[in-house]
Scaffold this active site. Sequence first.
Site, PDB file in Angstrom:
ATOM      1  N   ASP A  27      -0.356  -6.850   3.279  1.00  7.61           N
ATOM      2  CA  ASP A  27      -0.722  -5.858   4.287  1.00  7.61           C
ATOM      3  C   ASP A  27      -1.776  -4.892   3.738  1.00  7.61           C
ATOM      4  O   ASP A  27      -1.702  -4.458   2.587  1.00  7.61           O
ATOM      5  CB  ASP A  27       0.553  -5.080   4.668  1.00  7.61           C
ATOM      6  CG  ASP A  27       0.340  -4.120   5.814  1.00  7.61           C
ATOM      7  OD1 ASP A  27      -0.058  -4.584   6.894  1.00  7.61           O
ATOM      8  OD2 ASP A  27       0.556  -2.906   5.631  1.00  7.61           O
ATOM      9  N   ASP A  34       1.472   6.604   0.112  1.00  5.89           N
ATOM     10  CA  ASP A  34       0.747   5.540  -0.583  1.00  5.89           C
ATOM     11  C   ASP A  34       1.254   5.378  -2.018  1.00  5.89           C
ATOM     12  O   ASP A  34       1.398   6.371  -2.740  1.00  5.89           O
ATOM     13  CB  ASP A  34      -0.753   5.873  -0.637  1.00  5.89           C
ATOM     14  CG  ASP A  34      -1.463   5.511   0.654  1.00  5.89           C
ATOM     15  OD1 ASP A  34      -0.943   5.882   1.731  1.00  5.89           O
ATOM     16  OD2 ASP A  34      -2.519   4.863   0.583  1.00  5.89           O
ATOM     17  N   ASN A  54       0.822  -1.205   0.000  1.00  4.13           N
ATOM     18  CA  ASN A  54       0.000   0.000   0.000  1.00  4.13           C
ATOM     19  C   ASN A  54       0.865   1.268   0.000  1.00  4.13           C
ATOM     20  O   ASN A  54       0.509   2.264  -0.600  1.00  4.13           O
ATOM     21  CB  ASN A  54      -0.924   0.022   1.219  1.00  4.13           C
ATOM     22  CG  ASN A  54      -1.729   1.300   1.274  1.00  4.13           C
ATOM     23  OD1 ASN A  54      -2.546   1.553   0.397  1.00  4.13           O
ATOM     24  ND2 ASN A  54      -1.469   2.142   2.276  1.00  4.13           N
ATOM     25  N   GLU A  62      -4.776  -8.993   4.433  1.00  6.16           N
ATOM     26  CA  GLU A  62      -5.285  -8.349   5.642  1.00  6.16           C
ATOM     27  C   GLU A  62      -6.343  -7.327   5.253  1.00  6.16           C
ATOM     28  O   GLU A  62      -6.016  -6.261   4.740  1.00  6.16           O
ATOM     29  CB  GLU A  62      -4.149  -7.643   6.400  1.00  6.16           C
ATOM     30  CG  GLU A  62      -4.622  -6.960   7.668  1.00  6.16           C
ATOM     31  CD  GLU A  62      -3.833  -5.709   8.040  1.00  6.16           C
ATOM     32  OE1 GLU A  62      -3.951  -5.282   9.190  1.00  6.16           O
ATOM     33  OE2 GLU A  62      -3.125  -5.157   7.184  1.00  6.16           O
TER      34      GLU A  62
END
Length: 553
Positions: free
Chosen positions: A250, A220, A154, A286
């Site tokens: 993640d 990001d 990310n 996740e």
Amino acid sequence: MKRFLRWIASVLCAVLCLLAYAQNQTTTGGGVGEPISLSSSPVQMIDYNKGLEPAACDDDYRTTYEIFVSSFCDSDGDGIGDLNGVRQKLDYICDLGFDQIWLTPVHPSATYHKYDVDDYCAIDPSFGTMEDYEALLQDCHERGVRVLLDLVLNHTSDTHPWFVAATDYLRALPDDQEPVFEDCPYVWYYTFSREPYDGFVPLEGTSWYYEARFWSEMPDLNLGNDVVRDEIASIVRFWLEKGVDGFRLDAVTSYVTGNPEANVEFLRFLKDTCTSAKPDCYLVGEAWTDRPTIATLYTSGIDSLFDFPFADSEGVIRQVMNGGYAASDYVKAMVSAEEAYGAANPSYVDAPFYTNHDTARSAGFYPQDDGPATKMAYALSLFMPGDSFVYYGEELGMKGSGKDENKRAPMYWSDDASAPGMCAAPEGMDDVQMKFPSLEAQMTDDLSLWRWFGEVVRVRKAFPAIARGTTEAVDAVSDEGVAAFVRRYADGEDVLVVMNLRDQAAQKDLSAVAGNLRLAAVLNTSEEAIAFENNALSLPAYSIAVLTFDAQG
Ligand code: CA
């Protein structure tokens, strides 16, 4: 007279022992390898489950140990857990029955948690070298243990060379000019704007803003851009060629914040990229979110997503154990999850867990409990189907809540902070007082949490249906305090699981369950024994029985 009484006593004892032996021979299930010991531990499960052997496993239905690397085991005395420390503890991990490990990020990074990566294709020097990582992979594979690499896509660190190049370029760019791709493609690796959109922070020394949802030091990545995807594809291939078995992804709901369709599309790109490099590459994501959103993400074809609705202080497991939900609600929740996820991706593998490095540790969830409720809660997680994840130290009932550092306390190998392997506390950690003893002490106690964990995992692995089957509620047996379900898997391999989740003994008539039931494994939290006769099951407080369906006649 005395001698006669002693003779009578010894004859009686021999007869009772023979009877007990015969009983064990007929009631102990699954590949019995060795005769049941008559030295008789006071805890029924230790003798009773002794003959259970793990079923062969070469699929994704694993039992996985999550290792927060810097807090687990220090091999060189600098106080920081490292890769060689993990290698030294592989026997410990395997003896507990784990057959997969997930290491939190190992890439170079200035933070102790390393979720802000500076270089995706290197190892942080405080953890060791690339050779150490390769040696760890080899050691794991020799033991049949798979290794998952934590891939944080990310965002990068703000000191990653991509971000440094992009921001150096923008700082040098005259304010009235637009960036040019050919001059600095790295600007397109992130999302820069002249507008202060939600989730954007100012780039110091310029009139630009950049997207940084978690922290200004974690910009990001622009995952919709093909140049970034090409980089990611080479990173993934780099690790798969080294022999990594899969990735823990993640923060997948943040890939494109607030846009589930875009996240599904990116996950599909990742899944395709990974499987084209290694067909059996395993991905677990996740997604800290609700069941409908998790189900949507499964349409990407990703193998697994962590089952957050069951986890943490507000999840199904805690609610069931503290009486907020009935025991039967645990079974209902599993059935609903299986329906929702299975509809989205028929080959999905659930990833149940109870706690992780971002949640409070579970020992603090039950302040009045001296062990049994904590044990049963973890069994609820380990009896869910799928690839089950356990955070290091939970097998000891370690404590830690509040600030993140507290949740990542040094693995409690010993009471002696200078014992081999012990790590230093993460900087800023409070003085966390442990509730249960260290591993050293727990190893000498037949009723310790550590012993319980080993037995629960042993049972989970001995019956393939537990991890691989489909849940069918047994409403005639379930109630407020007792959860009962059949896990359907294959002819002759189905199991009936009956769990007493309360502090009172329970008597259950199992005659409503069709089939020739046999008590195959027991999990006790006390010296009270589980008994099964003529379809009547006696479960002491906080205990679990696993029954198999024998062929009739
Ligand atoms: Ca070290």
